[in-house]
Design a protein around this motif. Structure first.
Motif, PDB file in Angstrom:
ATOM      1  N   TYR A 203       0.838  -1.199  -0.085  1.00  0.00           N
ATOM      2  CA  TYR A 203       0.027   0.017  -0.056  1.00  0.00           C
ATOM      3  C   TYR A 203       0.928   1.391   0.057  1.00  0.00           C
ATOM      4  O   TYR A 203       0.832   1.955   0.914  1.00  0.00           O
ATOM      5  N   ARG A 204       1.624   1.324  -1.206  1.00  0.00           N
ATOM      6  CA  ARG A 204       2.669   2.544  -1.318  1.00  0.00           C
ATOM      7  C   ARG A 204       2.411   3.088  -2.700  1.00  0.00           C
ATOM      8  O   ARG A 204       2.025   2.101  -3.521  1.00  0.00           O
ATOM      9  N   GLU A 205       2.864   4.099  -3.116  1.00  0.00           N
ATOM     10  CA  GLU A 205       2.816   4.491  -4.441  1.00  0.00           C
ATOM     11  C   GLU A 205       3.764   3.716  -5.689  1.00  0.00           C
ATOM     12  O   GLU A 205       3.101   3.428  -6.709  1.00  0.00           O
ATOM     13  N   ASP A 206       4.657   2.776  -4.801  1.00  0.00           N
ATOM     14  CA  ASP A 206       5.649   1.956  -5.781  1.00  0.00           C
ATOM     15  C   ASP A 206       5.162   0.681  -5.244  1.00  0.00           C
ATOM     16  O   ASP A 206       5.962  -0.198  -5.863  1.00  0.00           O
ATOM     17  N   GLY A 207       3.890   0.333  -4.762  1.00  0.00           N
ATOM     18  CA  GLY A 207       3.660  -1.140  -4.341  1.00  0.00           C
ATOM     19  C   GLY A 207       2.570  -1.468  -5.194  1.00  0.00           C
ATOM     20  O   GLY A 207       2.084  -0.624  -6.067  1.00  0.00           O
TER      21      GLY A 207
ATOM     22  N   ASN B 139      -0.396  -1.992  -4.784  1.00  0.00           N
ATOM     23  CA  ASN B 139      -1.873  -1.438  -4.735  1.00  0.00           C
ATOM     24  C   ASN B 139      -1.713   0.230  -5.197  1.00  0.00           C
ATOM     25  O   ASN B 139      -2.818   0.899  -5.211  1.00  0.00           O
ATOM     26  N   ARG B 140      -0.770   0.500  -5.552  1.00  0.00           N
ATOM     27  CA  ARG B 140      -0.315   1.993  -6.185  1.00  0.00           C
ATOM     28  C   ARG B 140      -0.848   3.195  -5.283  1.00  0.00           C
ATOM     29  O   ARG B 140      -0.606   4.397  -5.701  1.00  0.00           O
ATOM     30  N   TYR B 141      -1.388   2.892  -4.171  1.00  0.00           N
ATOM     31  CA  TYR B 141      -1.838   4.035  -3.409  1.00  0.00           C
ATOM     32  C   TYR B 141      -1.686   3.675  -1.768  1.00  0.00           C
ATOM     33  O   TYR B 141      -1.866   2.765  -1.455  1.00  0.00           O
ATOM     34  N   PRO B 142      -1.186   4.713  -0.886  1.00  0.00           N
ATOM     35  CA  PRO B 142      -1.194   4.625   0.514  1.00  0.00           C
ATOM     36  C   PRO B 142      -2.504   4.364   1.287  1.00  0.00           C
ATOM     37  O   PRO B 142      -3.273   4.698   0.167  1.00  0.00           O
ATOM     38  N   MET B 143      -2.590   3.880   2.247  1.00  0.00           N
ATOM     39  CA  MET B 143      -3.685   3.409   2.876  1.00  0.00           C
ATOM     40  C   MET B 143      -4.820   4.739   3.185  1.00  0.00           C
ATOM     41  O   MET B 143      -5.798   4.922   3.145  1.00  0.00           O
ATOM     42  N   GLU B 144      -3.999   5.961   3.426  1.00  0.00           N
ATOM     43  CA  GLU B 144      -4.717   7.265   3.807  1.00  0.00           C
ATOM     44  C   GLU B 144      -5.271   7.734   2.531  1.00  0.00           C
ATOM     45  O   GLU B 144      -6.316   8.229   2.803  1.00  0.00           O
ATOM     46  N   ASP B 145      -4.805   7.428   1.430  1.00  0.00           N
ATOM     47  CA  ASP B 145      -5.412   7.787   0.130  1.00  0.00           C
ATOM     48  C   ASP B 145      -6.767   7.073   0.029  1.00  0.00           C
ATOM     49  O   ASP B 145      -7.826   7.464  -0.427  1.00  0.00           O
ATOM     50  N   LEU B 146      -6.666   5.777   0.256  1.00  0.00           N
ATOM     51  CA  LEU B 146      -7.701   4.815  -0.136  1.00  0.00           C
ATOM     52  C   LEU B 146      -8.742   5.070   0.950  1.00  0.00           C
ATOM     53  O   LEU B 146     -10.027   4.681   0.625  1.00  0.00           O
TER      54      LEU B 146
END
Length: 200
Positions: free
Chosen positions: A122-126, A128-135
């Protein structure tokens, strides 16, 4: 230093898992906190298997507690469907938000979330492409619209990779966290957002 029982906030845990018997993490977590005297465990799937939600009952439960914890697995970057149905039905205009909707002002909202994937997914380079706080922004904005204070989520990530001992340790930590949760405030009530009629 422990908090005296009389000073502990009343905590409502909205437990939303359609298959709790298959969940090591969520089942262990909810079992760990059931007997805390200031905590009310409310199993939504057990209470509403037909999805017919008693709105007035749910609103009364919310009004009677200081802290709302939404405990659920992370399904398709959101929550299980009954919890979303609960939000749609219970958080009514004129009660939870909008003109006269001040019933939840000054309370806390926290999500206790489990994910199968690890935190680094859950990171921009992970993956899922987005951190949890964004999701989780839709939940945060829903909370603030209702005058709730949105607190950082209580996360248990990478559950698929955890041993039973690690699951049990997390459940014990969850109990400790809820047992020591500080009262949301003597804080000033949140300013109620203005919702123009044209924006509804």
């Amino acid at each position: 230093m422990s908090i005296p029982e009389t000073d502990k906030p009343k905590i409502l845990v909205l437990f939303a898992h359609p298959y709790p018997q298959l969940s090591r993490a969520n089942r262990s977590m909810i079992d760990a906190v059931r007997d805390l005297p200031h905590v009310t465990v409310h199993d939504l799937y057990e209470t509403y298997p037909d999805f017919h939600i008693d709105v007035k009952r749910e609103q009364a439960l919310l009004a009677a507690h200081d802290v709302i914890v939404m405990q659920h697995p992370f399904y398709w970057y959101s929550c299980p469907s009954l919890l979303k149905e609960w939000m749609d039905a219970v958080l009514e205009y004129g009660w939870a938000y909008g003109n006269g909707g001040t019933a939840l002002q000054g309370k806390d909202l926290v999500q206790a979330i489990s994910t199968g994937g690890p935190d680094y997914a859950y990171r921009e380079d992970g993956y899922n492409r987005y951190p949890m706080e964004d999701l989780l922004r839709p939940f945060e904005r829903s909370a603030t619209l209702c005058g709730l204070t949105y607190r950082p989520p209580y996360l248990f990530q990478g559950v698929r990779l955890k041993s039973q001992q690690e699951v049990e340790a997390h459940a014990a930590a969850y109990r400790h966290w809820l047992d020591g949760y500080a009262h949301p405030a003597q804080q000033a009530a949140c300013a109620q957002p203005v919702v123009p009629a044209t924006d509804r």
